[in-house]
Design a protein around this motif. Sequence first.
Motif, short mmCIF file in Angstrom:
data_model
loop_
_atom_site.label_atom_id
_atom_site.label_comp_id
_atom_site.label_asym_id
_atom_site.label_seq_id
_atom_site.Cartn_x
_atom_site.Cartn_y
_atom_site.Cartn_z
N THR A 21 0.85 -1.19 0.00
CA THR A 21 0.00 0.00 0.00
C THR A 21 0.88 1.23 0.00
OG1 THR A 21 -1.63 -1.21 1.29
CG2 THR A 21 -1.84 1.20 1.24
N PRO A 22 0.69 2.12 -0.98
CA PRO A 22 1.53 3.32 -0.99
C PRO A 22 1.24 4.19 0.23
CG PRO A 22 -0.15 3.45 -2.69
CD PRO A 22 -0.25 2.09 -2.06
N THR A 23 2.27 4.79 0.72
CA THR A 23 2.10 5.70 1.85
C THR A 23 1.50 7.00 1.33
OG1 THR A 23 4.07 4.75 2.84
CG2 THR A 23 3.30 6.84 3.74
N PRO A 24 0.37 7.40 1.89
CA PRO A 24 -0.22 8.65 1.40
C PRO A 24 0.65 9.84 1.79
CG PRO A 24 -1.48 7.78 3.26
CD PRO A 24 -0.41 6.77 2.93
N ALA A 25 0.61 10.85 0.94
CA ALA A 25 1.35 12.08 1.24
C ALA A 25 0.68 12.76 2.42
CB ALA A 25 1.34 12.99 0.02
N PRO A 26 1.47 13.43 3.23
CA PRO A 26 0.85 14.16 4.34
C PRO A 26 -0.13 15.22 3.83
CG PRO A 26 3.25 14.50 4.29
CD PRO A 26 2.88 13.60 3.15
N ALA A 27 -1.14 15.47 4.62
CA ALA A 27 -2.15 16.46 4.22
C ALA A 27 -1.52 17.83 4.11
CB ALA A 27 -3.28 16.48 5.25
N LEU A 28 -2.08 18.62 3.23
CA LEU A 28 -1.62 20.00 3.05
C LEU A 28 -2.53 20.90 3.87
CD1 LEU A 28 -1.02 19.96 -0.81
CD2 LEU A 28 0.72 20.00 0.98
N ASP A 29 -2.02 21.42 4.95
CA ASP A 29 -2.83 22.30 5.80
C ASP A 29 -3.35 23.51 5.03
OD1 ASP A 29 -2.47 20.63 7.98
OD2 ASP A 29 -0.68 21.71 8.68
N GLU A 30 -2.58 23.96 4.04
CA GLU A 30 -2.98 25.13 3.26
C GLU A 30 -4.28 24.91 2.50
OE1 GLU A 30 -0.04 23.63 3.20
OE2 GLU A 30 1.59 25.07 3.25
N LEU A 31 -4.62 23.65 2.23
CA LEU A 31 -5.83 23.36 1.48
C LEU A 31 -7.04 23.13 2.39
CD1 LEU A 31 -4.45 21.04 -1.33
CD2 LEU A 31 -4.87 23.49 -1.40
N ASN A 32 -6.80 22.95 3.66
CA ASN A 32 -7.89 22.74 4.62
C ASN A 32 -8.28 24.08 5.22
OD1 ASN A 32 -7.92 19.92 4.31
ND2 ASN A 32 -6.12 19.76 5.61
N VAL A 33 -9.14 24.80 4.52
CA VAL A 33 -9.49 26.15 4.94
C VAL A 33 -10.65 26.20 5.93
CG1 VAL A 33 -8.51 27.26 2.91
CG2 VAL A 33 -10.89 26.50 2.87
N THR A 34 -11.43 25.13 6.03
CA THR A 34 -12.55 25.08 6.97
C THR A 34 -12.99 23.62 7.09
OG1 THR A 34 -14.69 26.05 7.56
CG2 THR A 34 -14.36 25.48 5.24
N THR A 35 -13.95 23.36 7.97
CA THR A 35 -14.51 22.02 8.11
C THR A 35 -16.03 22.11 8.01
OG1 THR A 35 -14.80 22.10 10.52
CG2 THR A 35 -12.65 21.35 9.70
N GLY A 81 7.63 14.40 -16.28
CA GLY A 81 7.59 12.94 -16.19
C GLY A 81 7.74 12.38 -14.79
N GLN A 82 7.53 13.19 -13.76
CA GLN A 82 7.73 12.71 -12.40
C GLN A 82 6.43 12.43 -11.65
OE1 GLN A 82 10.36 15.13 -10.09
NE2 GLN A 82 11.90 15.25 -11.69
N TYR A 83 5.30 12.71 -12.25
CA TYR A 83 4.05 12.61 -11.51
C TYR A 83 3.02 11.77 -12.26
CZ TYR A 83 6.47 16.44 -9.40
OH TYR A 83 7.45 17.20 -8.82
N ALA A 84 2.38 10.87 -11.52
CA ALA A 84 1.34 10.04 -12.11
C ALA A 84 -0.03 10.71 -12.01
CB ALA A 84 1.29 8.68 -11.40
N HIS A 85 -0.15 11.68 -11.12
CA HIS A 85 -1.45 12.32 -10.89
C HIS A 85 -1.24 13.78 -10.55
CE1 HIS A 85 -5.40 13.03 -8.98
NE2 HIS A 85 -5.81 12.06 -9.77
N HIS A 86 -2.21 14.61 -10.92
CA HIS A 86 -2.07 16.05 -10.67
C HIS A 86 -2.04 16.39 -9.18
CE1 HIS A 86 -6.46 15.42 -11.10
NE2 HIS A 86 -6.52 16.24 -10.08
N CYS A 87 -2.56 15.53 -8.33
CA CYS A 87 -2.48 15.77 -6.89
C CYS A 87 -1.02 15.73 -6.41
CB CYS A 87 -3.31 14.76 -6.11
SG CYS A 87 -5.09 15.04 -6.29
#
Length: 143
Positions: A21-35, A81-87
Amino acid sequence: MLRRAAVLDTPPRIEPRTYPTPTPAPALDELNVTTVAEPGFLHRAIEASESDLLKLWIHTLGPARILQWAAEKNPSIRWEGQYAHHCQTCHRLYRDPKIRAVIEQHGAEMIPVVAQTLWLDQYLAPDILHQASRPDAGLDMTR
């Protein structure tokens, strides 16, 4: 002969494969603007995102174009050529210090491009498409 037929009639047993299972990238706090737990979260999320140039830039041109632009400003940035996905590409925009430095130094240059792209996408293009979709509009082949 009977034994051979029984073996042929039995479907092969396929063992399930397991993949790491790939290790997910840590969350980007900058994108979490509210809940969603906070009242008026959608309004605040839109307001916070639309007042952030980088978020608007990502929305209008996409993270790969921003990386390309940053690499033009700083040729030591390798990105193709380094990224499989835009995320993954977007994650690098926020985490790579070289890219952050280029954005901080030269990002203001892109304000007119982002503004024009937003205007075209949100106002002009929908208006043209709406006018063209009217039953009496027809196709103008003279342009």
